[in-house]
Design a protein around this motif. Structure first.
Motif, PDB file in Angstrom:
ATOM      1  N   PRO A 139      12.891   1.573   5.177  1.00  0.00           N
ATOM      2  CA  PRO A 139      11.609   0.874   3.881  1.00  0.00           C
ATOM      3  C   PRO A 139      10.722   1.331   3.946  1.00  0.00           C
ATOM      4  O   PRO A 139      10.222   1.950   2.769  1.00  0.00           O
ATOM      5  N   LYS A 140      10.266   1.888   5.047  1.00  0.00           N
ATOM      6  CA  LYS A 140       8.807   2.330   4.743  1.00  0.00           C
ATOM      7  C   LYS A 140       8.438   3.504   4.661  1.00  0.00           C
ATOM      8  O   LYS A 140       7.297   4.049   3.826  1.00  0.00           O
ATOM      9  N   GLN A 144       8.696  15.273  -5.958  1.00  0.00           N
ATOM     10  CA  GLN A 144       9.676  13.919  -6.302  1.00  0.00           C
ATOM     11  C   GLN A 144      11.015  13.727  -6.598  1.00  0.00           C
ATOM     12  O   GLN A 144      11.400  12.546  -5.853  1.00  0.00           O
ATOM     13  N   TYR A 201      15.962   9.749  -0.014  1.00  0.00           N
ATOM     14  CA  TYR A 201      16.098   8.317  -0.609  1.00  0.00           C
ATOM     15  C   TYR A 201      17.290   7.635  -0.142  1.00  0.00           C
ATOM     16  O   TYR A 201      17.301   6.117   0.211  1.00  0.00           O
ATOM     17  N   ASP A 234      19.517   5.308   1.907  1.00  0.00           N
ATOM     18  CA  ASP A 234      20.018   3.985   1.556  1.00  0.00           C
ATOM     19  C   ASP A 234      21.351   3.820   1.808  1.00  0.00           C
ATOM     20  O   ASP A 234      21.638   2.796   2.628  1.00  0.00           O
ATOM     21  N   ARG A 250      10.424   5.108   1.808  1.00  0.00           N
ATOM     22  CA  ARG A 250      10.366   5.538   0.705  1.00  0.00           C
ATOM     23  C   ARG A 250       9.321   4.732   0.203  1.00  0.00           C
ATOM     24  O   ARG A 250       8.423   4.691  -0.799  1.00  0.00           O
ATOM     25  N   SER A 251       8.841   3.424   0.475  1.00  0.00           N
ATOM     26  CA  SER A 251       7.485   2.799  -0.175  1.00  0.00           C
ATOM     27  C   SER A 251       6.140   3.130   0.504  1.00  0.00           C
ATOM     28  O   SER A 251       5.122   3.365  -0.653  1.00  0.00           O
ATOM     29  N   GLU A 252       6.125   3.857   1.334  1.00  0.00           N
ATOM     30  CA  GLU A 252       4.155   4.385   1.050  1.00  0.00           C
ATOM     31  C   GLU A 252       5.154   6.023   1.454  1.00  0.00           C
ATOM     32  O   GLU A 252       4.032   7.429   0.747  1.00  0.00           O
ATOM     33  N   ASN A 253       6.469   6.776   0.371  1.00  0.00           N
ATOM     34  CA  ASN A 253       6.221   8.155  -0.232  1.00  0.00           C
ATOM     35  C   ASN A 253       6.368   9.761   0.529  1.00  0.00           C
ATOM     36  O   ASN A 253       5.650   9.769   0.272  1.00  0.00           O
ATOM     37  N   TRP A 254       6.854   9.035   2.010  1.00  0.00           N
ATOM     38  CA  TRP A 254       6.425   9.512   3.114  1.00  0.00           C
ATOM     39  C   TRP A 254       7.314  11.739   2.670  1.00  0.00           C
ATOM     40  O   TRP A 254       5.811  12.338   3.326  1.00  0.00           O
ATOM     41  N   GLU A 276      13.521  11.336  -3.717  1.00  0.00           N
ATOM     42  CA  GLU A 276      14.208  10.186  -4.360  1.00  0.00           C
ATOM     43  C   GLU A 276      15.271  10.667  -4.383  1.00  0.00           C
ATOM     44  O   GLU A 276      16.070   8.968  -3.566  1.00  0.00           O
TER      45      GLU A 276
END
Length: 197
Positions: free
Chosen positions: A122-123, A97, A104, A108, A125-129, A101
């Motif tokens: 953005p996806k 994790q 990501y 960015d 990160r938001s879905e933590n692929w 981070e």
């Protein structure tokens, strides 16, 4: 190799995480891309070329059912990322994790990424692929998600059953091949053509 492995290999070779990931979205001549992305794209291509041509991965791909011939190389890439995530603590000092981070943030912060990656970031990160397929259930979800994003999803029919059946073979291939790839990525970082630095 898929996203997680390319990012880990970038970290392993002390090269740009975002640039190495950009290699998945960069088509054509490397010279057409900004200078700060060129080394990462070049290393990404070396990784893909070695992975596709290595006897271990070719043998593993050949063990998939004939109906999965077209999808098998993609499935192997996803399964190798799953193995890396599953045994992450053996390959990196940060937790998965924490590494995710950092990755990501690096994506960015990077300017002038290929447009498709900019739109997808953005996806991711938001879905933590990067942590999503540490479990077998997560791997299955990822395979099904990839199948839905291509024009002929039927080529993935039976993919999740195949990775379950070949679980031991996949792990043996990954554990044998990946340390070699880590060593090669460090060599490529030192031997990148000067025009890409």
């Amino acid at each position: 190799m898929n996203f997680l492995a390319h990012l880990h290999l970038a970290d392993n070779s002390k090269t740009s995480l975002a640039a190495n990931l950009a290699g998945d979205f960069a088509k054509g001549n490397i010279d057409n891309y900004p200078k700060h992305l060129q080394q990462g794209i070049w290393i990404h291509r070396q990784i893909d070329q070695l992975t596709d041509s290595h006897e271990l991965t070719k043998d593993l791909v050949a063990q998939f059912p004939k109906s999965l011939t077209r999808a098998a190389p993609i499935i192997v890439d996803l399964a190798f990322d799953h193995m890396l995530a599953k045994y992450w603590d053996e390959y990196h000092h940060l937790t998965l994790q924490q590494f995710a981070e950092n990755a990501y943030d690096a994506i960015d912060a990077c300017e002038r990424l290929p447009e498709k990656l900019q739109l997808l970031a953005p996806k991711i990160r938001s879905e933590n692929w990067l942590t999503a397929y540490r479990s077998k259930k997560g791997l299955h979800r990822t395979i099904n998600s990839v199948a839905q994003r291509i024009s002929k999803p039927e080529i993935f029919q039976g993919a999740t059953q195949a990775v379950d059946k070949l679980d031991i073979e996949i792990e043996i291939a990954f554990r044998t091949f990946y340390p070699q790839l880590m060593a090669y990525s460090r060599i490529w970082a030192r031997k990148t053509p000067t025009e890409y630095l």
